[in-house]
Design an enzyme around this catalytic site. Structure first.
Site, PDB file in Angstrom:
ATOM      1  N   TRP A  96       6.570 -10.521  -1.949  1.00 44.05           N
ATOM      2  CA  TRP A  96       7.562 -10.017  -0.997  1.00 44.05           C
ATOM      3  C   TRP A  96       7.098 -10.190   0.446  1.00 44.05           C
ATOM      4  O   TRP A  96       7.873 -10.511   1.343  1.00 44.05           O
ATOM      5  CB  TRP A  96       7.822  -8.533  -1.292  1.00 44.05           C
ATOM      6  N   ARG A  97       5.807  -9.938   0.675  1.00 48.93           N
ATOM      7  CA  ARG A  97       5.284  -9.984   2.045  1.00 48.93           C
ATOM      8  C   ARG A  97       4.754 -11.357   2.411  1.00 48.93           C
ATOM      9  O   ARG A  97       4.109 -11.514   3.462  1.00 48.93           O
ATOM     10  CB  ARG A  97       4.168  -8.939   2.203  1.00 48.93           C
TER      11      ARG A  97
ATOM     12  N   ASP B 148       5.186 -12.297  -9.116  1.00 50.23           N
ATOM     13  CA  ASP B 148       6.562 -11.842  -8.905  1.00 50.23           C
ATOM     14  C   ASP B 148       7.075 -12.320  -7.551  1.00 50.23           C
ATOM     15  O   ASP B 148       6.473 -12.049  -6.513  1.00 50.23           O
ATOM     16  CB  ASP B 148       6.605 -10.301  -8.940  1.00 50.23           C
TER      17      ASP B 148
ATOM     18  N   TYR C 291      13.035 -13.438  -0.879  1.00 49.12           N
ATOM     19  CA  TYR C 291      11.765 -13.222  -0.171  1.00 49.12           C
ATOM     20  C   TYR C 291      11.551 -14.311   0.884  1.00 49.12           C
ATOM     21  O   TYR C 291      11.644 -15.498   0.597  1.00 49.12           O
ATOM     22  CB  TYR C 291      10.574 -13.176  -1.138  1.00 49.12           C
TER      23      TYR C 291
ATOM     24  N   ASN D  82      15.749  -2.300 -10.082  1.00 50.36           N
ATOM     25  CA  ASN D  82      16.568  -1.309  -9.362  1.00 50.36           C
ATOM     26  C   ASN D  82      17.856  -0.952 -10.098  1.00 50.36           C
ATOM     27  O   ASN D  82      18.874  -0.660  -9.472  1.00 50.36           O
ATOM     28  CB  ASN D  82      16.902  -1.825  -7.949  1.00 50.36           C
TER      29      ASN D  82
ATOM     30  N   GLN E 229      12.185  -3.391 -13.258  1.00 53.42           N
ATOM     31  CA  GLN E 229      11.321  -3.308 -12.068  1.00 53.42           C
ATOM     32  C   GLN E 229      11.850  -2.263 -11.079  1.00 53.42           C
ATOM     33  O   GLN E 229      12.597  -2.582 -10.165  1.00 53.42           O
ATOM     34  CB  GLN E 229      11.209  -4.685 -11.398  1.00 53.42           C
TER      35      GLN E 229
ATOM     36  N   SER F 247      -0.547  -6.782  -1.719  1.00 56.30           N
ATOM     37  CA  SER F 247      -1.465  -7.227  -0.674  1.00 56.30           C
ATOM     38  C   SER F 247      -1.489  -8.745  -0.528  1.00 56.30           C
ATOM     39  O   SER F 247      -1.392  -9.481  -1.502  1.00 56.30           O
ATOM     40  CB  SER F 247      -2.883  -6.731  -0.999  1.00 56.30           C
ATOM     41  N   GLN F 248      -1.631  -9.172   0.718  1.00 59.16           N
ATOM     42  CA  GLN F 248      -1.778 -10.599   1.014  1.00 59.16           C
ATOM     43  C   GLN F 248      -3.217 -10.879   1.449  1.00 59.16           C
ATOM     44  O   GLN F 248      -3.493 -11.787   2.242  1.00 59.16           O
ATOM     45  CB  GLN F 248      -0.791 -11.012   2.111  1.00 59.16           C
TER      46      GLN F 248
HETATM   47  P1  NAP Z   1       2.210  -2.103  -2.016  1.00 61.69           P
HETATM   48  O1  NAP Z   1       1.005  -2.515  -2.791  1.00 61.69           O
HETATM   49  O2  NAP Z   1       2.770  -0.767  -2.204  1.00 61.69           O
HETATM   50  O3  NAP Z   1       1.957  -2.299  -0.452  1.00 61.69           O
HETATM   51  C1  NAP Z   1       1.277  -3.412   0.028  1.00 61.69           C
HETATM   52  C2  NAP Z   1       0.976  -3.165   1.490  1.00 61.69           C
HETATM   53  O4  NAP Z   1      -0.116  -2.237   1.591  1.00 61.69           O
HETATM   54  C3  NAP Z   1       0.555  -4.445   2.206  1.00 61.69           C
HETATM   55  O5  NAP Z   1       1.133  -4.454   3.504  1.00 61.69           O
HETATM   56  C4  NAP Z   1      -0.949  -4.280   2.289  1.00 61.69           C
HETATM   57  O6  NAP Z   1      -1.503  -4.938   3.423  1.00 61.69           O
HETATM   58  C5  NAP Z   1      -1.062  -2.783   2.474  1.00 61.69           C
HETATM   59  N1  NAP Z   1      -2.421  -2.310   2.222  1.00 61.69           N
HETATM   60  C6  NAP Z   1      -3.167  -1.611   3.115  1.00 61.69           C
HETATM   61  N2  NAP Z   1      -4.385  -1.359   2.621  1.00 61.69           N
HETATM   62  C7  NAP Z   1      -4.431  -1.910   1.400  1.00 61.69           C
HETATM   63  C8  NAP Z   1      -5.444  -1.980   0.406  1.00 61.69           C
HETATM   64  N3  NAP Z   1      -6.646  -1.432   0.599  1.00 61.69           N
HETATM   65  N4  NAP Z   1      -5.176  -2.614  -0.743  1.00 61.69           N
HETATM   66  C9  NAP Z   1      -3.962  -3.165  -0.945  1.00 61.69           C
HETATM   67  N5  NAP Z   1      -2.956  -3.140  -0.026  1.00 61.69           N
HETATM   68  C10 NAP Z   1      -3.183  -2.520   1.143  1.00 61.69           C
HETATM   69  O7  NAP Z   1       3.290  -3.172  -2.444  1.00 61.69           O
HETATM   70  P2  NAP Z   1       4.530  -3.912  -1.718  1.00 61.69           P
HETATM   71  O8  NAP Z   1       4.005  -5.072  -0.967  1.00 61.69           O
HETATM   72  O9  NAP Z   1       5.383  -2.949  -1.008  1.00 61.69           O
HETATM   73  O10 NAP Z   1       5.309  -4.404  -3.010  1.00 61.69           O
HETATM   74  C11 NAP Z   1       4.607  -5.115  -4.035  1.00 61.69           C
HETATM   75  C12 NAP Z   1       5.511  -6.104  -4.704  1.00 61.69           C
HETATM   76  O11 NAP Z   1       6.584  -5.412  -5.312  1.00 61.69           O
HETATM   77  C13 NAP Z   1       6.185  -7.128  -3.792  1.00 61.69           C
HETATM   78  O12 NAP Z   1       5.357  -8.203  -3.435  1.00 61.69           O
HETATM   79  C14 NAP Z   1       7.322  -7.575  -4.672  1.00 61.69           C
HETATM   80  O13 NAP Z   1       6.860  -8.507  -5.630  1.00 61.69           O
HETATM   81  C15 NAP Z   1       7.706  -6.285  -5.369  1.00 61.69           C
HETATM   82  N6  NAP Z   1       8.852  -5.628  -4.700  1.00 61.69           N
HETATM   83  C16 NAP Z   1      10.033  -5.624  -5.378  1.00 61.69           C
HETATM   84  C17 NAP Z   1      11.137  -4.982  -4.851  1.00 61.69           C
HETATM   85  C18 NAP Z   1      12.399  -4.970  -5.640  1.00 61.69           C
HETATM   86  O14 NAP Z   1      13.458  -4.548  -5.133  1.00 61.69           O
HETATM   87  N7  NAP Z   1      12.369  -5.394  -6.870  1.00 61.69           N
HETATM   88  C19 NAP Z   1      11.073  -4.373  -3.582  1.00 61.69           C
HETATM   89  C20 NAP Z   1       9.849  -4.388  -2.903  1.00 61.69           C
HETATM   90  C21 NAP Z   1       8.749  -5.020  -3.480  1.00 61.69           C
HETATM   91  P3  NAP Z   1      -2.401  -6.279   3.260  1.00 61.69           P
HETATM   92  O15 NAP Z   1      -1.483  -7.356   2.841  1.00 61.69           O
HETATM   93  O16 NAP Z   1      -2.963  -6.452   4.629  1.00 61.69           O
HETATM   94  O17 NAP Z   1      -3.468  -5.978   2.233  1.00 61.69           O
END
Ligand code: NAP
Length: 303
Positions: free
Chosen positions: A27-28, A55, A60, A163, A184, A268-269
């Site tokens: 997503w990011r 995923d 995205y 959702n 999901q 995380s990226q």
């Molecule tokens: P998350 O794991 O809750 O959040 C990730 C964010 O936390 C990133 O910006 C990451 O930054 C940050 N972060 C800060 N410290 C971290 C650490 N120590 N370790 C890991 N992350 C840290 O997940 P999300 O990105 O919101 O969502 C995850 C996935 O869920 C998406 O990529 C997508 O595949 C899926 N998604 C689906 C829907 C849907 O409607 N189905 C909606 C949203 C997301 P850094 O990148 O700098 O580590």
């Protein structure tokens, strides 16, 4: 101690597809203007940690004006550039969010969306195709027909939703001959609705694997914004300190302790953070520890 709900691989219902207990999400992916080399590096960080489920979604990369399909396009370029890489991953994508509509699961649109994802990803089949958000104006029988056609033509190997409420899942499943394999929802220690609103009960009853989006609350667990978020983060932090793991590892393992076999999608990226996440496989929770976080998340004692 609570079990983690899975070993290193689990098989999605009826499909024979084997996935890892954690996934990596895109997503990011275009947040920071990533390039092919970045995606290649992050994908390999996941694979090196035995995470095989990736995923993504057609939406995205869309920034409100442009970029629809760009995350899939980038992933497609990475896959095309490395022989054999495609077969090492289980590729999950999604469709059905249409900028301007905002959701569209009409048969013509959905059929084209599947073909467009295949083209951008430069692959001949999608392992898991998920309806991203329910289109209230689409009859589930019509949606089911397009998905069944996708399976029959070999363009899709397995089906999922995201959702969707339990009744929306039930309605769609009722018109499908094939099984849904994944659902999901958003699940984290900050978003606990599905523990009590029937979504996870339904997943267990139907054999659906729950993929948790935003398992760190989109990063808010690392940067709590209010009293409740602070209480949840502190509770996870105490546990993390006790087990000598990071807060994200504690947060992933807390989800994985649920009997539904929740698969957190790491957002995380950062390659090191993706690699660190698999430590969650070795973390076990006692009931008391687990409920302490849950109680903090509810913001009120359990009855
Ligand atoms: P998350 O794991 O809750 O959040 C990730 C964010 O936390 C990133 O910006 C990451 O930054 C940050 N972060 C800060 N410290 C971290 C650490 N120590 N370790 C890991 N992350 C840290 O997940 P999300 O990105 O919101 O969502 C995850 C996935 O869920 C998406 O990529 C997508 O595949 C899926 N998604 C689906 C829907 C849907 O409607 N189905 C909606 C949203 C997301 P850094 O990148 O700098 O580590």
């Amino acid at each position: 101690m609570l079990m983690r709900g899975a070993g290193l691989r689990r098989t999605l219902a009826q499909s024979g597809i084997e996935i890892s207990p954690l996934a990596w999400g895109m997503w990011r992916t275009t947040d920071t203007g990533q390039r092919i080399e970045d995606i290649d590096r992050l994908l390999h960080a996941a694979l090196d940690s035995r995470i095989n489920l990736v995923d993504t979604a057609d939406i995205y990369g869309f920034d409100g004006r442009s970029g629809f399909g760009s995350a899939e396009e980038l992933l497609g370029q990475v896959l095309a550039g490395s022989a054999g890489l495609r077969n090492r991953i289980v590729l999950a994508t999604k469709g059905g969010i249409r900028p301007g509509s905002p959701y569209d699961q009409s048969p013509a649109y959905l059929k084209d969306a599947i073909d467009a994802s295949l083209r951008r990803l430069r692959i001949d089949h999608i392992d898991i195709y998920q309806i991203h958000r329910p289109d209230i104006l689409a009859h589930p029988q019509e949606t089911a027909r397009v998905l069944e056609d996708g399976l029959a033509s070999g363009k899709i190997r397995a089906l999922g939703v995201s959702n969707h409420t339990p009744s929306q899942i039930e309605a769609l499943a009722g018109f499908l001959d094939a099984s849904l394999t994944v659902t999901q929802p958003e699940i984290s220690a900050l978003r606990i609705d599905c523990f009590e609103n029937g979504e996870l009960d339904q997943a267990m009853g139907m054999g659906l694997t729950p993929l948790a989006w935003s398992p760190l609350g989109g990063g808010r667990l690392l940067n709590p914004q209010n009293e409740r978020e602070l209480a949840v983060a502190s509770s996870l932090d105490r546990f993390a300190h006790d087990r000598n793991v990071s807060l994200p590892v504690a947060a992933y393992s807390w989800l994985m302790a649920h009997p539904a076999g929740i698969v957190p999608i790491i957002g995380s990226q950062n390659a090191d953070r993706i690699a660190e996440a698999v430590q969650a496989l070795d973390v076990e929770w006692s009931r008391g520890e687990w409920y302490e976080v849950f109680t903090a998340a509810r913001g009120a004692p359990l009855p």
